[in-house]
Motif scaffolding. Structure first.
Motif, PDB file in Angstrom:
ATOM      1  N   PRO A 199      36.876  28.078  -3.204  1.00  0.00           N
ATOM      2  CA  PRO A 199      38.160  28.029  -2.500  1.00  0.00           C
ATOM      3  C   PRO A 199      39.066  29.209  -2.847  1.00  0.00           C
ATOM      4  O   PRO A 199      39.997  29.516  -2.108  1.00  0.00           O
ATOM      5  N   LEU A 200      38.820  29.861  -3.989  1.00  0.00           N
ATOM      6  CA  LEU A 200      39.644  31.001  -4.377  1.00  0.00           C
ATOM      7  C   LEU A 200      38.996  32.298  -3.898  1.00  0.00           C
ATOM      8  O   LEU A 200      38.042  32.793  -4.490  1.00  0.00           O
ATOM      9  N   THR A 201      39.452  32.818  -2.793  1.00  0.00           N
ATOM     10  CA  THR A 201      39.004  34.111  -2.290  1.00  0.00           C
ATOM     11  C   THR A 201      40.213  35.036  -2.209  1.00  0.00           C
ATOM     12  O   THR A 201      41.363  34.588  -2.244  1.00  0.00           O
ATOM     13  N   LEU A 204      40.465  43.851 -10.678  1.00  0.00           N
ATOM     14  CA  LEU A 204      39.280  43.712 -11.521  1.00  0.00           C
ATOM     15  C   LEU A 204      38.234  42.895 -10.774  1.00  0.00           C
ATOM     16  O   LEU A 204      38.540  41.817 -10.254  1.00  0.00           O
ATOM     17  N   PRO A 205      36.996  43.377 -10.703  1.00  0.00           N
ATOM     18  CA  PRO A 205      35.944  42.612 -10.006  1.00  0.00           C
ATOM     19  C   PRO A 205      35.744  41.241 -10.636  1.00  0.00           C
ATOM     20  O   PRO A 205      35.616  41.113 -11.862  1.00  0.00           O
ATOM     21  N   GLY A 206      35.738  40.198  -9.815  1.00  0.00           N
ATOM     22  CA  GLY A 206      35.509  38.846 -10.297  1.00  0.00           C
ATOM     23  C   GLY A 206      36.742  38.156 -10.845  1.00  0.00           C
ATOM     24  O   GLY A 206      36.661  37.033 -11.333  1.00  0.00           O
ATOM     25  N   TYR A 210      45.393  37.242 -15.609  1.00  0.00           N
ATOM     26  CA  TYR A 210      44.220  37.251 -14.745  1.00  0.00           C
ATOM     27  C   TYR A 210      43.436  35.944 -14.902  1.00  0.00           C
ATOM     28  O   TYR A 210      43.386  35.361 -15.981  1.00  0.00           O
ATOM     29  N   PHE A 211      42.818  35.514 -13.795  1.00  0.00           N
ATOM     30  CA  PHE A 211      41.935  34.342 -13.821  1.00  0.00           C
ATOM     31  C   PHE A 211      40.593  34.727 -13.206  1.00  0.00           C
ATOM     32  O   PHE A 211      40.535  35.500 -12.244  1.00  0.00           O
TER      33      PHE A 211
END
Length: 430
Positions: free
Chosen positions: A26-28, A2-4, A14-15
């Motif tokens: 930092p979350l990529t 899911l995008p984003g 999901y987050f």
């Protein structure tokens, strides 16, 4: 996907990927994938420590094999191949101590390449050096035994050490007497033929110099010819051409190609050179003919969908093993020009990585860009074992390996040698 958002498998939800301060988040996806890969690697290492080894074939164990062999249900070739499969699944990692006569240079640089000679008595090593060059050395494996795990490493510090991207052993005065090095200076590069006796503890005054050294454009690959009809010749794979050089007479043949030549190997029974290109094309050259342009001199022509990074010709010379940058490893029948087997599981996206064929043991070994060492059965292309690296995966920590059932010579010990970072490991048969 899911995008984003990203999916956390542990929490099963999901987050949202929130934008961070100063456009730093930092979350990529890359960091999440790296964390997942690292967790998998640590889990596999833990399983290896606990020796949770399972054979890939159901019901395969040493007692069943021996019983089938005694009943005549297995040929000696099949029995030996299946025994090697069992042993490969039981290999245990042990660290090797490297002793160097010059203590100031021992064990301080990362391994880049290791290449064994034909008898697997010696390993030629290329180590990265901090100032940007490379250090060359030869490791004698005679000290590798069941009890002792210490080897002697001899370095050569008597000539300029350029960066190296391809090495092969050469048999000029006697088997494995010299080394072909394809080095990269800034521009142009350099091809060198070094006597192996440069790397010894004898008197430095008795050391011979380089037999052959000349400037070239960027070199990608090299191969030595063992066929007597093209005696004392080695080939260099360059940008859009192949250069075949006789080191005794100095005579050179040039074959123009439409792409960079990333992989090469000579046949033994005939003076034929097999080449793998960045375009995905593989072709053979009979080096007895004169240099020609165009495609008229190309004998066998095969094609991969991505750049070919490694070629290995099997002993009967009817089959050619090829690996590419899409992670595909294929076995080609040269008589029909068709792919007969594909070895799945290898990981590669852009690196020039070798594959190692051990026909006597019936095994194929390759290290992926994900730093996992994988071993397949040559006969049916089944993945037998996946070995995690002792270090976290990165571009400068891709292991270099050598497999043999006789490491150290005729009475040597069987197993896998793995060079990664500054360490050398022996995966010994149990």
């Amino acid at each position: 996907e899911l995008p984003g958002f990203y999916y956390d498998s542990e929490k099963n939800r999901y987050f949202r990927l929130l934008p961070g301060h100063n456009n730093y988040n930092p979350l990529t996806k890359e960091s999440i994938q790296y964390k997942a890969m690292e967790c998998k690697r640590l889990r596999l290492l833990e399983e290896e420590e606990k020796q949770k080894k399972k054979t890939t074939r159901a019901g395969l164990n040493s007692s069943v094999l021996l019983q089938k062999r005694q009943l005549g249900l297995l040929s000696s070739t099949s029995y030996c191949r299946l025994v090697h499969e069992l042993k490969v699944n039981c290999m245990q990692r042990r660290k090797i101590e490297i002793h160097s006569p010059d203590s100031s240079v021992g064990g301080t640089n990362n391994f880049k390449i290791i290449v064994a000679d034909v008898a697997c008595e010696r390993i030629f090593t290329v180590n990265d050096v901090e100032h940007g060059g490379c250090k060359y050395g030869i490791i004698n494996l005679s000290g590798l035994g069941k009890e002792s795990l210490a080897v002697e490493m001899y370095d050569n510090l008597y000539f300029t050490n350029r960066k190296v991207n391809s090495v092969c052993w050469a048999s000029l005065t006697h088997p494995d007497s010299h080394l072909c090095l394809m080095g990269i200076a800034e521009t142009p590069g350099c091809a060198s033929l070094l006597p192996a006796s440069l790397f010894s503890s004898s008197n430095p005054g008795d050391r011979p110099g380089m037999l052959c050294s000349f400037k070239i454009s960027t070199a990608w690959s090299c191969a030595w010819c063992l066929n007597p009809q093209a005696d004392n010749c080695f080939s260099t794979g360059l940008t859009r051409r192949v250069l075949v050089t006789n080191v005794v007479t100095g005579h050179r043949q040039t074959f123009g190609t439409s792409s960079d030549v990333l992989a090469q190997q000579f046949a033994t029974q005939t003076p034929v050179l097999y080449n793998g290109c960045r375009s995905g094309e593989m072709f053979s050259i009979d080096v007895r003919q004169r240099s020609r342009r165009g495609h008229g001199w190309k004998a066998t022509r095969l094609f991969h969908d991505s750049p070919v990074t490694s070629l290995r010709l099997l002993e009967a010379e009817h089959y050619l093993m090829a690996a590419d940058m899409a992670g595909k490893i294929k076995l080609w029948d040269l008589r029909t020009a068709k792919c007969v087997k594909q070895y799945k599981g290898h990981h590669n996206e852009y690196a020039v990585l070798p594959v190692h064929v051990n026909e006597e043991e019936g095994l194929l070994t390759a290290v992926g860009q994900d730093c996992y060492t994988r071993i397949w059965s040559l006969q049916d292309a089944q993945l037998l074992r996946t070995i995690p690296s002792p270090y976290p995966s990165s571009k400068d920590a891709i292991p270099s390996v050598v497999f043999s059932s006789r490491l150290g010579g005729r009475r040597g010990v069987p197993g896998l040698l793995m060079a990664v970072k500054q360490d050398l490991y022996h995966f010994s048969y149990n």
